[in-house]
Design a protein around this motif. Structure first.
Motif, PDB file in Angstrom:
ATOM      1  N   LEU A 135      -8.932  -3.451 -10.226  1.00  0.00           N
ATOM      2  CA  LEU A 135      -9.120  -1.647 -10.191  1.00  0.00           C
ATOM      3  C   LEU A 135      -8.403  -1.230  -8.706  1.00  0.00           C
ATOM      4  CD1 LEU A 135     -10.786   0.543 -11.548  1.00  0.00           C
ATOM      5  CD2 LEU A 135     -12.685  -0.193  -9.965  1.00  0.00           C
ATOM      6  N   CYS A 136      -7.676  -0.175  -9.248  1.00  0.00           N
ATOM      7  CA  CYS A 136      -7.087   0.534  -8.127  1.00  0.00           C
ATOM      8  C   CYS A 136      -8.002   0.467  -6.789  1.00  0.00           C
ATOM      9  CB  CYS A 136      -6.473   1.753  -8.417  1.00  0.00           C
ATOM     10  SG  CYS A 136      -5.774   2.810  -7.074  1.00  0.00           S
ATOM     11  N   GLY A 150      -6.902   2.361  -4.219  1.00  0.00           N
ATOM     12  CA  GLY A 150      -6.637   3.758  -3.583  1.00  0.00           C
ATOM     13  C   GLY A 150      -7.396   4.825  -4.281  1.00  0.00           C
ATOM     14  N   SER A 191      -9.063  -1.366 -14.309  1.00  0.00           N
ATOM     15  CA  SER A 191     -10.450  -1.885 -14.450  1.00  0.00           C
ATOM     16  C   SER A 191     -10.330  -3.289 -14.092  1.00  0.00           C
ATOM     17  CB  SER A 191     -10.838  -1.807 -15.782  1.00  0.00           C
ATOM     18  OG  SER A 191     -12.295  -2.260 -16.060  1.00  0.00           O
ATOM     19  N   PHE A 249      -9.431   7.372  -2.200  1.00  0.00           N
ATOM     20  CA  PHE A 249      -8.590   8.121  -1.302  1.00  0.00           C
ATOM     21  C   PHE A 249      -7.755   8.963  -1.900  1.00  0.00           C
ATOM     22  CE2 PHE A 249      -4.031   8.072   0.117  1.00  0.00           C
ATOM     23  CZ  PHE A 249      -4.284   8.512   1.602  1.00  0.00           C
ATOM     24  N   VAL A 250      -7.300   8.825  -3.173  1.00  0.00           N
ATOM     25  CA  VAL A 250      -6.212   9.769  -3.983  1.00  0.00           C
ATOM     26  C   VAL A 250      -7.424  10.933  -4.341  1.00  0.00           C
ATOM     27  CG1 VAL A 250      -5.349  10.267  -6.322  1.00  0.00           C
ATOM     28  CG2 VAL A 250      -5.104   7.854  -5.248  1.00  0.00           C
ATOM     29  N   LEU A 280       2.528   1.525  -3.641  1.00  0.00           N
ATOM     30  CA  LEU A 280       1.635   2.194  -4.521  1.00  0.00           C
ATOM     31  C   LEU A 280       1.302   3.440  -4.618  1.00  0.00           C
ATOM     32  CD1 LEU A 280      -0.092  -1.432  -5.405  1.00  0.00           C
ATOM     33  CD2 LEU A 280       1.813  -0.214  -6.573  1.00  0.00           C
ATOM     34  N   ALA A 281       0.765   3.818  -3.014  1.00  0.00           N
ATOM     35  CA  ALA A 281       0.187   5.089  -2.742  1.00  0.00           C
ATOM     36  C   ALA A 281       1.337   6.230  -3.141  1.00  0.00           C
ATOM     37  CB  ALA A 281      -0.279   5.171  -1.430  1.00  0.00           C
ATOM     38  N   THR A 295       2.684   7.033  -6.804  1.00  0.00           N
ATOM     39  CA  THR A 295       1.604   7.329  -8.008  1.00  0.00           C
ATOM     40  C   THR A 295       1.111   8.804  -7.445  1.00  0.00           C
ATOM     41  OG1 THR A 295       0.086   6.185  -6.616  1.00  0.00           O
ATOM     42  CG2 THR A 295       0.832   5.007  -8.675  1.00  0.00           C
ATOM     43  N   THR A 296       0.745   8.900  -6.156  1.00  0.00           N
ATOM     44  CA  THR A 296       0.224  10.085  -5.822  1.00  0.00           C
ATOM     45  C   THR A 296       0.763  11.435  -5.767  1.00  0.00           C
ATOM     46  OG1 THR A 296      -1.531   8.453  -4.496  1.00  0.00           O
ATOM     47  CG2 THR A 296      -1.635  10.825  -4.272  1.00  0.00           C
ATOM     48  N   VAL A 352       1.495  12.383  -9.370  1.00  0.00           N
ATOM     49  CA  VAL A 352       0.051  13.089 -10.185  1.00  0.00           C
ATOM     50  C   VAL A 352      -0.152  14.129  -9.626  1.00  0.00           C
ATOM     51  CG1 VAL A 352      -2.208  12.300 -10.461  1.00  0.00           C
ATOM     52  CG2 VAL A 352      -0.393  10.603 -10.719  1.00  0.00           C
ATOM     53  N   THR A 364      -2.361   1.208 -18.034  1.00  0.00           N
ATOM     54  CA  THR A 364      -3.261   1.001 -16.612  1.00  0.00           C
ATOM     55  C   THR A 364      -3.808  -0.201 -16.463  1.00  0.00           C
ATOM     56  OG1 THR A 364      -5.103   2.052 -17.667  1.00  0.00           O
ATOM     57  CG2 THR A 364      -3.572   3.756 -16.446  1.00  0.00           C
ATOM     58  N   LEU A 374       0.745  -0.958  -0.170  1.00  0.00           N
ATOM     59  CA  LEU A 374      -0.031  -0.090   0.042  1.00  0.00           C
ATOM     60  C   LEU A 374       0.798   1.232   0.037  1.00  0.00           C
ATOM     61  CD1 LEU A 374      -2.975  -0.150   2.367  1.00  0.00           C
ATOM     62  CD2 LEU A 374      -2.862  -0.502  -0.081  1.00  0.00           C
ATOM     63  N   LEU A 409      -6.221  13.375 -14.243  1.00  0.00           N
ATOM     64  CA  LEU A 409      -6.026  12.039 -14.393  1.00  0.00           C
ATOM     65  C   LEU A 409      -6.029  11.524 -15.801  1.00  0.00           C
ATOM     66  CD1 LEU A 409      -7.931  10.822 -11.139  1.00  0.00           C
ATOM     67  CD2 LEU A 409      -5.402  10.555 -11.390  1.00  0.00           C
ATOM     68  N   PRO A 449      -8.039   5.503 -15.704  1.00  0.00           N
ATOM     69  CA  PRO A 449      -6.922   5.893 -15.080  1.00  0.00           C
ATOM     70  C   PRO A 449      -6.476   4.893 -14.017  1.00  0.00           C
ATOM     71  CG  PRO A 449      -8.618   7.455 -14.416  1.00  0.00           C
ATOM     72  CD  PRO A 449      -9.060   6.812 -15.285  1.00  0.00           C
ATOM     73  N   SER A 496     -10.964  -6.911 -12.012  1.00  0.00           N
ATOM     74  CA  SER A 496     -10.591  -7.405 -10.507  1.00  0.00           C
ATOM     75  C   SER A 496      -9.461  -6.639  -9.952  1.00  0.00           C
ATOM     76  CB  SER A 496     -10.319  -8.797 -10.525  1.00  0.00           C
ATOM     77  OG  SER A 496      -9.259  -9.009 -11.474  1.00  0.00           O
TER      78      SER A 496
HETATM   79  C1  HEM Z   1      -3.012   9.054  -8.453  1.00  0.00           C
HETATM   80  C2  HEM Z   1      -2.817   7.875  -8.080  1.00  0.00           C
HETATM   81  C3  HEM Z   1      -2.894   6.568  -8.372  1.00  0.00           C
HETATM   82  C4  HEM Z   1      -2.985   6.075  -9.724  1.00  0.00           C
HETATM   83  C5  HEM Z   1      -3.229   6.828 -10.861  1.00  0.00           C
HETATM   84  C6  HEM Z   1      -3.035   4.381  -9.640  1.00  0.00           C
HETATM   85  C7  HEM Z   1      -3.400   3.645 -10.523  1.00  0.00           C
HETATM   86  C8  HEM Z   1      -3.650   2.333 -10.429  1.00  0.00           C
HETATM   87  C9  HEM Z   1      -3.610   1.377 -11.550  1.00  0.00           C
HETATM   88  C10 HEM Z   1      -3.570   1.797 -12.999  1.00  0.00           C
HETATM   89  C11 HEM Z   1      -3.667   0.102 -10.993  1.00  0.00           C
HETATM   90  C12 HEM Z   1      -3.824  -1.123 -11.570  1.00  0.00           C
HETATM   91  C13 HEM Z   1      -5.178  -1.595 -12.282  1.00  0.00           C
HETATM   92  C14 HEM Z   1      -5.320  -2.543 -13.121  1.00  0.00           C
HETATM   93  O1  HEM Z   1      -4.233  -3.422 -13.291  1.00  0.00           O
HETATM   94  O2  HEM Z   1      -6.441  -2.938 -13.593  1.00  0.00           O
HETATM   95  C15 HEM Z   1      -3.769   0.160  -9.395  1.00  0.00           C
HETATM   96  C16 HEM Z   1      -3.727  -0.978  -8.600  1.00  0.00           C
HETATM   97  C17 HEM Z   1      -3.609  -0.533  -7.163  1.00  0.00           C
HETATM   98  N1  HEM Z   1      -3.377   0.298  -6.651  1.00  0.00           N
HETATM   99 FE1  HEM Z   1      -3.476   2.404  -7.344  1.00  0.00          FE
HETATM  100  N2  HEM Z   1      -3.136   4.423  -8.180  1.00  0.00           N
HETATM  101  C18 HEM Z   1      -3.025   5.347  -7.439  1.00  0.00           C
HETATM  102  C19 HEM Z   1      -2.774   5.453  -6.030  1.00  0.00           C
HETATM  103  C20 HEM Z   1      -3.228   4.690  -5.257  1.00  0.00           C
HETATM  104  C21 HEM Z   1      -3.004   4.649  -3.832  1.00  0.00           C
HETATM  105  C22 HEM Z   1      -2.979   5.853  -3.102  1.00  0.00           C
HETATM  106  C23 HEM Z   1      -3.073   3.370  -3.278  1.00  0.00           C
HETATM  107  C24 HEM Z   1      -3.326   2.968  -1.634  1.00  0.00           C
HETATM  108  C25 HEM Z   1      -3.612   3.725  -0.859  1.00  0.00           C
HETATM  109  C26 HEM Z   1      -3.128   2.615  -4.299  1.00  0.00           C
HETATM  110  C27 HEM Z   1      -3.173   1.112  -4.278  1.00  0.00           C
HETATM  111  C28 HEM Z   1      -3.313   0.153  -5.193  1.00  0.00           C
HETATM  112  C29 HEM Z   1      -3.311  -1.383  -5.178  1.00  0.00           C
HETATM  113  C30 HEM Z   1      -3.275  -2.158  -3.839  1.00  0.00           C
HETATM  114  C31 HEM Z   1      -3.616  -1.925  -6.416  1.00  0.00           C
HETATM  115  C32 HEM Z   1      -3.616  -3.282  -6.759  1.00  0.00           C
HETATM  116  C33 HEM Z   1      -4.953  -3.601  -6.492  1.00  0.00           C
HETATM  117  C34 HEM Z   1      -5.288  -5.117  -6.825  1.00  0.00           C
HETATM  118  O3  HEM Z   1      -4.414  -5.974  -7.251  1.00  0.00           O
HETATM  119  O4  HEM Z   1      -6.253  -5.679  -6.749  1.00  0.00           O
HETATM  120  N3  HEM Z   1      -3.127   3.131  -5.475  1.00  0.00           N
HETATM  121  N4  HEM Z   1      -3.503   1.565  -9.128  1.00  0.00           N
END
Ligand code: HEM
Length: 475
Positions: A421-422, A424, A417, A427-428, A280-281, A284-285, A288, A353, A277, A345, A414, A419
């Protein structure tokens, strides 16, 4: 003498034949049908260097644009030593996102997340998502997180205004870590919190890369930083458990579940999950948000409209004699801010993505996509002139009247999509809106030399400093 010469001639010939055969196999990978067109580049390296060339962050990479012109919307390549399908076709991207569940990443990243990571592991993935929803879903954000973010943003911006300048990326990173750390770990000893924050400085730019864990490489430093961070997390939890001190919401949820016999998660898995967490947080954030602030700064009309919206919110609260703290209703009333966030975004999504490993052979028209290949789905649809008029323009007004709470649709991905799908996303969006709210209450400007590039990851090579001054009108 002749015999020895012949012997070496045979050995060299065999090596050459084997090499040629390997190169042929590399260039013509096995498939049960016709592979999408494309080229596999050089053995092992593939086309990684062309792919990783820095490019303007609000344009799709030249590598992808050129390949699409040559081969069409779906093509094959090789990156980071793996076989890759790149797709810019929204229909295919959505289908793969829905039907394939293994996250697609180079081995260097897989190693970083850990083999038994709750998010990566197929059997625990759903549980990891539902756990996360308990403290990052909209209900939790509304009840608990909003006040924390509001307080942290307010405090950090005030401090920046006192000094006259503030680095957006660094400040966002601090806010995210402080905010998540508190949710996860409860109050932390200042030394442990400092060490946790320090670990991020060891995370190198080149984290998305080859899998070689050799001293001196980015991957090596990254694995070291990860181990150091995991140690701090584990020690903090163990100390707290031993002393009976209160843990954060997250640990209370898992250990509460464990006590009731619902699910058992080892401390190792729990810390890997938290690490995921944070990683990834934090990766990215901050970038962005810095890119969003740069886009606002470059568009004075957007800045003015934001000021108008946020001054209105503050004025209303004063007139109604309400406390200055932001509420969920205030957040929901930030309509223009949410239009700005959606637009930012959209335009900064110049990276795949939907990232998956294809788990079963897939037919796309006349092409066969073999199992085991990495799939990278680009949100090309964000730049489709039929869906978005003048798609390269930053125009928040295009979102007027649209559903601003939707985080995914057939024209907007962004956050990916399906299973994966982000988790976070909500929260972001909340974090960005609160940041923009407070920033709009100051007089600020971003340095003109600030540049936005992408080298897979969003980078700001000249920093993300803003000059910030107390606005005499701001409360
Ligand atoms: C602007 C900020 C962010 C963007 C653009 C973003 C984008 C993404 C994308 C594109 C994915 C992959 C989805 C897929 O493969 O279909 C993802 C997955 C994920 N994101 Fe984010 N994210 C952001 C912020 C965050 C934050 C703040 C957190 C946690 C607090 C987070 C936690 C996760 C997690 C844990 C996954 C994996 C989900 C899974 O495997 O089920 N992300 N994110």
């Amino acid at each position: 003498m002749v015999d020895l010469y012949e012997f070496w001639a045979v050995i060299v010939s065999l090596i050459v034949v084997k090499l040629c055969h390997s190169i042929y196999q590399w260039r013509n990978p096995k498939s049960n049908g016709e592979l999408p067109p494309g080229s596999m580049g050089y053995p092992i390296i593939g086309e990684t260097f062309e792919f990783m060339k820095p490019h303007d962050a609000i344009q799709l990479p030249t590598f992808v644009k050129e390949k699409v012109l040559r081969h069409g919307p779906v093509f094959r390549t090789s990156l980071f030593g793996g076989k890759v399908i790149i797709s810019t076709d929204i229909g295919l991207n959505m289908e793969i996102a829905k039907t394939n569940h293994i996250p697609g990443m180079p081995k260097s990243l897989a190693r970083l997340f850990g083999a038994n990571n709750l998010f990566v592991n197929k059997d625990t993935h759903k549980h990891a998502r539902s756990l996360t929803n308990q403290f990052l879903g909209s209900q939790a954000l509304k009840l608990r997180m909003l006040q924390d973010i509001d307080f942290l943003v307010r405090t950090h911006l005030k401090e920046g205004a006192r000094k006259g300048s503030l680095d957006i990326k660094e400040t966002t990173s601090k806010i995210i870590i402080e905010c998540l750390a508190k949710k996860v770990m409860g109050e932390m000893e200042p030394d442990a919190a400092k060490e946790l924050t320090l670990c991020w400085t060891f995370f190198p730019r080149e984290w998305f890369g080859f899998a070689w864990n050799i001293p001196g490489t980015g991957v090596y430093r990254m694995v070291k930083a990860r181990n150091r961070m995991m140690k701090v997390l584990k020690e903090t939890v163990l100390k707290k458990r031993a002393s009976g001190e209160e843990l954060g919401d997250f640990f209370k949820t898992i250990f509460g579940d464990t006590e009731r016999g619902v699910k058992t998660i080892s401390l190792e898995s729990a810390t890997e999950y938290i690490f995921t967490l944070f990683l990834l947080a934090n990766e990215t954030t901050p970038a962005v948000l810095a890119a969003t602030i740069k886009l606002i700064s470059d568009h004075p009309k957007v800045m003015q409209e934001l000021q108008r919206e946020h001054e209105g919110i503050v004025r209303d609260k004063i007139e109604k004699n309400e406390k200055a703290d932001l509420t969920w209703e205030d957040y929901k009333s930030m309509t223009f801010t949410q239009m700005v966030i959606n637009e930012s975004l959209r335009i900064t999504s110049t990276v795949p993505t939907v990232l998956r490993i294809i788990d079963h052979e897939f037919q796309f028209g006349e092409y066969t996509i073999p199992a085991g290949w990495i799939f990278m789905g680009y949100p090309y649809v964000h730049f489709n002139a039929e869906k978005y008029d003048d798609p390269l323009a930053f125009n928040p007004w295009r979102w007027k009247g649209k559903d601003l709470s939707a985080i995914v649709s057939r024209t907007y991905i962004p956050f990916g999509s399906g299973s994966r799908l982000c988790v976070g996303a909500e929260f972001v969006k909340l974090k960005m809106a609160i940041f923009i709210h407070h920033l709009s209450r100051y007089r600020w400007s971003m340095k003109t030399e600030t540049t936005l590039l992408r080298r897979f990851v969003l980078i700001l090579p000249r920093g993300s400093d803003v000059q910030i001054l107390e606005d005499t009108k701001a409360k």
